[in-house]
Scaffold this motif. Structure first.
Motif, PDB file in Angstrom:
ATOM      1  N   LEU A 255      61.576 -23.549 -22.535  1.00 54.57           N
ATOM      2  CA  LEU A 255      62.560 -22.566 -22.967  1.00 54.57           C
ATOM      3  C   LEU A 255      63.716 -22.410 -21.980  1.00 54.57           C
ATOM      4  CD1 LEU A 255      63.068 -20.688 -25.302  1.00 54.57           C
ATOM      5  CD2 LEU A 255      61.645 -18.968 -24.200  1.00 54.57           C
TER       6      LEU A 255
ATOM      7  N   LEU B 294      65.987 -25.303 -22.336  1.00 49.98           N
ATOM      8  CA  LEU B 294      66.735 -25.259 -23.599  1.00 49.98           C
ATOM      9  C   LEU B 294      67.942 -24.334 -23.510  1.00 49.98           C
ATOM     10  CD1 LEU B 294      63.820 -25.105 -26.180  1.00 49.98           C
ATOM     11  CD2 LEU B 294      65.498 -26.924 -25.964  1.00 49.98           C
ATOM     12  N   LEU B 295      67.750 -23.215 -22.781  1.00 48.80           N
ATOM     13  CA  LEU B 295      68.845 -22.254 -22.681  1.00 48.80           C
ATOM     14  C   LEU B 295      69.861 -22.673 -21.613  1.00 48.80           C
ATOM     15  CD1 LEU B 295      66.842 -18.939 -23.100  1.00 48.80           C
ATOM     16  CD2 LEU B 295      68.183 -20.143 -24.810  1.00 48.80           C
TER      17      LEU B 295
ATOM     18  N   ASN C  18      59.890 -22.220 -29.783  1.00 45.20           N
ATOM     19  CA  ASN C  18      59.394 -21.523 -28.597  1.00 45.20           C
ATOM     20  C   ASN C  18      59.202 -20.038 -28.844  1.00 45.20           C
ATOM     21  OD1 ASN C  18      59.091 -23.048 -25.881  1.00 45.20           O
ATOM     22  ND2 ASN C  18      60.778 -24.069 -26.952  1.00 45.20           N
TER      23      ASN C  18
ATOM     24  N   LEU D  95      69.904 -15.934 -25.668  1.00 47.49           N
ATOM     25  CA  LEU D  95      68.889 -15.379 -26.555  1.00 47.49           C
ATOM     26  C   LEU D  95      68.956 -13.859 -26.457  1.00 47.49           C
ATOM     27  CD1 LEU D  95      66.489 -16.440 -28.235  1.00 47.49           C
ATOM     28  CD2 LEU D  95      65.138 -16.450 -26.147  1.00 47.49           C
TER      29      LEU D  95
ATOM     30  N   ARG E  69      57.256 -14.079 -20.521  1.00 52.10           N
ATOM     31  CA  ARG E  69      58.037 -15.276 -20.240  1.00 52.10           C
ATOM     32  C   ARG E  69      59.270 -15.355 -21.148  1.00 52.10           C
ATOM     33  NH1 ARG E  69      56.111 -21.515 -20.513  1.00 52.10           N
ATOM     34  NH2 ARG E  69      58.169 -22.361 -20.011  1.00 52.10           N
ATOM     35  N   LEU E  70      59.048 -14.956 -22.386  1.00 52.03           N
ATOM     36  CA  LEU E  70      60.143 -14.953 -23.353  1.00 52.03           C
ATOM     37  C   LEU E  70      61.183 -13.901 -22.968  1.00 52.03           C
ATOM     38  CD1 LEU E  70      61.180 -16.051 -26.026  1.00 52.03           C
ATOM     39  CD2 LEU E  70      59.736 -14.404 -27.212  1.00 52.03           C
TER      40      LEU E  70
ATOM     41  N   VAL F  18      64.040 -33.067 -27.718  1.00 51.91           N
ATOM     42  CA  VAL F  18      64.385 -31.701 -27.395  1.00 51.91           C
ATOM     43  C   VAL F  18      63.135 -30.803 -27.361  1.00 51.91           C
ATOM     44  CG1 VAL F  18      64.848 -30.778 -29.718  1.00 51.91           C
ATOM     45  CG2 VAL F  18      66.262 -30.089 -27.806  1.00 51.91           C
ATOM     46  N   TYR F  19      62.076 -31.199 -28.123  1.00 52.99           N
ATOM     47  CA  TYR F  19      60.881 -30.358 -28.165  1.00 52.99           C
ATOM     48  C   TYR F  19      60.012 -30.476 -26.920  1.00 52.99           C
ATOM     49  CZ  TYR F  19      62.575 -30.015 -32.836  1.00 52.99           C
ATOM     50  OH  TYR F  19      63.393 -29.804 -33.898  1.00 52.99           O
TER      51      TYR F  19
ATOM     52  N   ALA G  79      64.413 -25.937 -31.529  1.00 51.56           N
ATOM     53  CA  ALA G  79      63.453 -25.951 -30.421  1.00 51.56           C
ATOM     54  C   ALA G  79      63.290 -24.553 -29.834  1.00 51.56           C
ATOM     55  CB  ALA G  79      63.916 -26.940 -29.352  1.00 51.56           C
ATOM     56  N   VAL G  80      64.406 -23.820 -29.718  1.00 52.82           N
ATOM     57  CA  VAL G  80      64.321 -22.449 -29.211  1.00 52.82           C
ATOM     58  C   VAL G  80      63.497 -21.590 -30.166  1.00 52.82           C
ATOM     59  CG1 VAL G  80      65.661 -20.360 -28.696  1.00 52.82           C
ATOM     60  CG2 VAL G  80      66.474 -22.584 -27.903  1.00 52.82           C
TER      61      VAL G  80
ATOM     62  N   LYS H 145      61.761 -12.654 -20.149  1.00 49.64           N
ATOM     63  CA  LYS H 145      62.414 -12.941 -18.869  1.00 49.64           C
ATOM     64  C   LYS H 145      63.722 -13.729 -19.073  1.00 49.64           C
ATOM     65  CE  LYS H 145      61.209 -15.843 -15.546  1.00 49.64           C
ATOM     66  NZ  LYS H 145      60.206 -16.702 -14.909  1.00 49.64           N
ATOM     67  N   VAL H 146      63.701 -14.687 -20.014  1.00 50.07           N
ATOM     68  CA  VAL H 146      64.905 -15.509 -20.213  1.00 50.07           C
ATOM     69  C   VAL H 146      65.861 -14.905 -21.231  1.00 50.07           C
ATOM     70  CG1 VAL H 146      63.785 -17.676 -19.588  1.00 50.07           C
ATOM     71  CG2 VAL H 146      63.754 -16.929 -21.977  1.00 50.07           C
TER      72      VAL H 146
ATOM     73  N   PHE I 258      55.717 -17.977 -28.203  1.00 48.84           N
ATOM     74  CA  PHE I 258      55.584 -16.859 -27.257  1.00 48.84           C
ATOM     75  C   PHE I 258      55.586 -15.489 -27.934  1.00 48.84           C
ATOM     76  CE2 PHE I 258      57.376 -20.282 -24.525  1.00 48.84           C
ATOM     77  CZ  PHE I 258      56.265 -20.427 -23.712  1.00 48.84           C
TER      78      PHE I 258
END
Lengths: 199, 671
Positions: B34, B37-38, A58, A170, A187-188, B29-30, A54-55, A190-191, A62
């Motif tokens: 983000l 998820l983290l 994403n 990440l 957004r990507l 989970v999808y 899932a990550v 940022k985390v 992004f």
């Protein structure tokens, strides 16, 4: 969503009918299993590779590929996976998902490790040599390399997923991403833990 | 009884089904973003249950976690977890380990490597297990490959290959200190420290030592086979450039091992004398490995190693130096041909001395042998991601038998990621060793009183033969792997092995008495007179019953049909073998493991004839308590079901000894 799935879990465990009394060891073991299955499971946990897929999905959402990476608007996003059957099976779940106008196509490249046609390569495991080989081969190409090797001190791939206290972190090597022509959304970044000093 | 079985079966099916429902949750989970998820906690439960190789061979992997949780302290004991592998302790410092039959201390159809270094000795085409050790905590995994691996690994990988792989030094950073002791493991300790040496260079050093108690003789007398060992080593891994990885590693050890031995003697009434031998061994090795990448589909590995051992007991003092170079290049020829080719050269020289007894000798005393090899393998993708055909062969030249070829054809079919099937046909050879070619062994003595030719006693000897040829195997194998609902995996393989030119011996011309040798000598000459078939099935099953409870079951069946010569009755491995492990974490920080093993009746080959070994069942247990994030205490009980148990009997010189029940405690601290 998690709450719903957890309630399914709990219901599954709670329905357990216990067998009649028996002296056999197997019975005792199964009885005990029944007792354990009644116990609730930690409610915030999800399966590691489900989360990793899932990550990674994403990440693809992004990230903007350089123009020449896709021949057409609706070309498949070729998603290549190196890892054992657990990893392969987890990534199968992404098959045919849509990212913009592109459909995800999953390729198992364990055997023929030709990465030149891949848009994303996910490499799983602790094999540092294989990882180094992949990074060397992908350097500067519009291939988003993602690995989950634990304990790395230098990040030579674009994205690395680390497990810290049972949560994923990440790591993004932004210099390498830029070098390969990727644009990553704010957004990507940022985390993520952004690394720039180590091209 | 049937009702009970049906009920248990039903319950198991129900639990699996309930877990299949759990497994379905993954699709949710999808829907998480983000950030969520983290933030979610992840578990890797199914990973442990499900990891299966997609190689077209019968592979079983023993993980670091398996080793830790089983409480084993030696490599042979760890191998007891694998199906198809027959492991038996002969005395405190001797093991018999083999794959798919033909067990013995001098078992000769199994190839063993530690980090790419071949540890088999051409002295007897086998492994001195007592001299092999690594820091158990630093083992990444042990890959156990049953069946011929000769096409890739070469001669002597007849019935299996064992790859002991230690961790990359980047994965052993920081310190680890362990220590403990108990009733059989009298005392042990180890220390390892790993650190970063440069931007892309890491290293570690370690030191370990132990003292192990003696076992007990079958007649309940002392077996006088206690021993100790000290070993140290290092490993450095460096990424010299993005395309060049370099590893250099080495170990050195010293061991004192006592052994109670018997030997044929003229001056005792029954022709046997005993001696309490104080033996010793020391050795060292260094391995260098360079791996270079041309592209993602092309890379080569160049490996060099040097290995030396010096082993001295009352019968034989051997010093062996082995020099080895291996090259391997893998590349994709095109989209459907993946080629691996390579070559190697080995020089192994041995010096032997037999100053202390006339029981055994080698002629020539010293010799050096060269081994040349080349191999080519093509993995052809017949149907994309579904069907592969692997064709390959090793070509070797050795000083004993000259040229040998060892081809294989393997088919791998994965119609679905949960289902994998494979089939293979292979040829492998076991090339002669020094005992086949150069040895004279005094096997037994019939004293004058019982001699058929009084007044002369009779000496029976086993004599090697320069004309001894390679043993040959033609193997047919099939296998199937299956995973269900992420929490259950099954691996089944079956084999049919056809052996020719197996070792045997036949009586030669008796030698009449002389003034200097006042006895009749009846030699038995080693030849290739035996043949036969074995077939069998091996299964391993992993069931992650709960997040905190896992079962590992392995079952092996082997049927042995040998056409033996009258004088050489080959060992017959246990027909049925079962290993059942339960690993449970009843509470956070507590781990509890139970390991049950059943071993069927077997028979050992000894120079004086067949020796039966009765079936047995035994159990190990380990209780671990993580007192602190970095400190773990554990208590281990081994061989719990019997005071002592005969597991095997050595070919010669060694009395039958029984493995005893033992307990030990251990503290491990990492920092």
């Amino acid at each position: 969503m998690i709450a719903i799935s957890m309630s399914i879990r709990k219901a599954g465990g709670g329905n357990n009918r216990l067998p009649p009394k028996s002296r056999s060891f197997v019975f005792a073991a199964l009885l005990w299993a029944g007792a354990f299955s009644c116990a609730s499971v930690n409610a915030e946990t999800l399966e590691e590779f489900a989360v990793k897929t899932a990550v990674t999905l994403n990440l693809a959402i992004f990230t903007e590929w350089p123009e020449h990476a896709f021949k057409s608007e609706d070309e498949d996003l070729r998603f290549c996976v190196i890892g054992d059957n657990t990893v392969q099976q987890a990534f199968e779940q992404l098959s045919a998902k849509k990212i913009g106008s592109h459909s995800v196509a999953i390729f198992n490249i364990n055997r023929n490790r030709n990465i030149d046609d891949c848009h994303i390569v996910f490499i799983s495991g602790q094999d540092r040599l294989q990882l180094a080989q992949l990074h060397a081969a992908a350097l500067g190409k519009p291939i988003l390399t993602v690995d989950d090797t634990e304990g790395l001190t230098t990040f030579k791939g674009i994205v690395n997923l680390q497990k810290n206290n049972d949560k994923l972190t990440l790591n993004i090597n932004l210099d390498l991403a830029r070098q390969a022509g990727f644009i990553m959304s704010a957004r990507l970044l940022k985390v993520a833990n952004v690394i720039t000093a180590n091209p | 009884m049937y009702k009970t079985v049906i009920l248990i079966f039903g319950l198991i099916v129900w639990m699996l089904a309930s877990q299949a429902i759990n497994a379905e949750e993954a699709s949710d989970v999808y829907a998480l973003d983000l950030e969520e998820l983290l933030d979610v906690k992840v578990t890797s439960v199914s990973k442990k249950a499900q990891s299966l190789s997609d190689a077209p061979a019968a592979i079983f992997v023993i993980s670091n976690e398996d080793i830790k949780r089983s409480g084993v302290t030696t490599i042979p004991d760890a191998l007891r977890m694998a199906p198809g592998i027959d492991v038996a302790r002969i005395d405190s410092n001797k093991w018999a380990v083999s794959s798919r039959g033909f067990n013995g201390r001098f078992a000769n159809k199994l190839l063993v490597l530690i980090d790419g270094r071949n540890i088999y000795t051409p002295a007897f085409s086998g492994v001195y297990w007592e001299m092999q050790d690594v820091m158990m905590e630093d083992i990444d995994r042990i890959e156990v490959i049953r069946g011929p691996g000769a096409a890739l690994w070469g001669a002597n990988a007849v019935n299996g290959v064992i790859n002991i792989i230690t961790k990359h030094s980047a994965d052993t950073q920081g310190g680890l200190v362990t220590g403990g002791g108990g009733t059989e493991e009298l005392g042990f300790g180890s220390a390892r420290y790993g650190t970063q040496l440069g931007e892309d260079t890491t290293g570690r050093v370690y030191m370990k030592g132990f003292k192990r108690d003696e076992l007990i003789s079958q007649d309940q007398s002392r077996s006088n086979d206690d021993w100790d060992k000290v070993q140290g080593g290092f490993r450095v891994d460096s990424l010299v450039t993005n395309a060049d990885a370099f590893t250099v590693q080495g170990d050195a050890y010293h061991s004192n091992f006592n052994q109670k031995l018997n030997y044929p003697a003229f001056d005792t009434p029954n022709g046997i004398a005993f001696v309490n031998d104080k033996a010793q061994a020391h050795g060292a090795n260094v391995v260098g490995r360079l791996q270079h990448t041309f592209s993602s589909t092309s890379s080569y590995t160049l490996q060099l190693f040097y290995d030396r051992y010096d082993r001295e007991d009352i019968y034989i003092h051997e010093v062996r130096n082995t020099y080895d170079i291996d090259f391997q290049h893998r590349f994709a020829l095109n989209g459907w041909n993946d080629i691996i080719w390579g070559g190697g050269y080995r020089y192994s020289e041995s010096e032997t001395r037999f100053d202390r007894t006339p029981a055994i000798s080698f002629d020539p005393q010293n010799r050096g042998d060269q081994y040349f090899s080349a191999f080519l393998q093509d993995e052809i993708s017949l149907v994309d991601n579904t069907l592969w055909l692997t064709l390959g062969s090793k070509f070797e030249h050795n000083d004993y038998t000259g040229f040998e070829y060892q081809p294989t054809a393997r088919l791998m079919w994965t119609p679905h990621p949960s289902h994998k099937a494979w089939a293979a046909v292979s040829r492998a050879v076991r090339i002669p060793s020094r005992i086949d070619s150069d040895m004279t062994l005094r096997g037994s003595i019939i004293p004058a009183g019982q001699s058929p030719f009084p007044p002369f006693p009779v000496e029976a000897t086993v004599n090697g033969s320069k004309s001894f040829d390679s043993e040959e195997l033609l193997a047919y194998e099939v296998g199937y792997r299956f995973t269900f609902a992420k929490l259950f995996s099954l691996d089944v393989s079956a084999f049919f092995n056809e052996y020719e030119s197996l070792r045997s011996f036949s009586p030669g011309q008796p030698v009449p008495p002389t003034v200097n040798t006042p006895y009749i000598t009846q030699p038995f000459i080693i030849d290739n007179g035996n043949s036969g078939e074995t077939y069998g099935v091996e299964t391993s099953l992993v069931w992650q019953m709960r997040d905190n409870w896992r079962w590992d079951l392995s079952y092996s069946f082997i049927e042995t049909h040998l056409h033996n010569s009258e004088y050489y009755q080959e060992a017959v491995s246990p027909q049925h073998k079962v290993s059942l492990r339960s690993s449970i974490n009843p509470w956070k920080d507590i781990s509890w493991d139970i390991w049950l093993r059943y071993t069927d009746d077997a028979s050992a080959f000894t120079v004086v004839g067949v020796a039966p070994v009765e079936s047995y069942i035994t159990m190990d247990m380990r209780l671990g308590w993580r007192v602190h994030k970095d400190v773990e205490l554990s208590l281990v009980g081994q061989n719990l079901l019997n005071d002592s148990q005969l597991e095997y009997i050595g070919e010669n010189f060694v009395q039958p000894n029984e493995n005893q029940r033992g307990f030990y405690g251990k503290l491990a601290w990492q920092f």
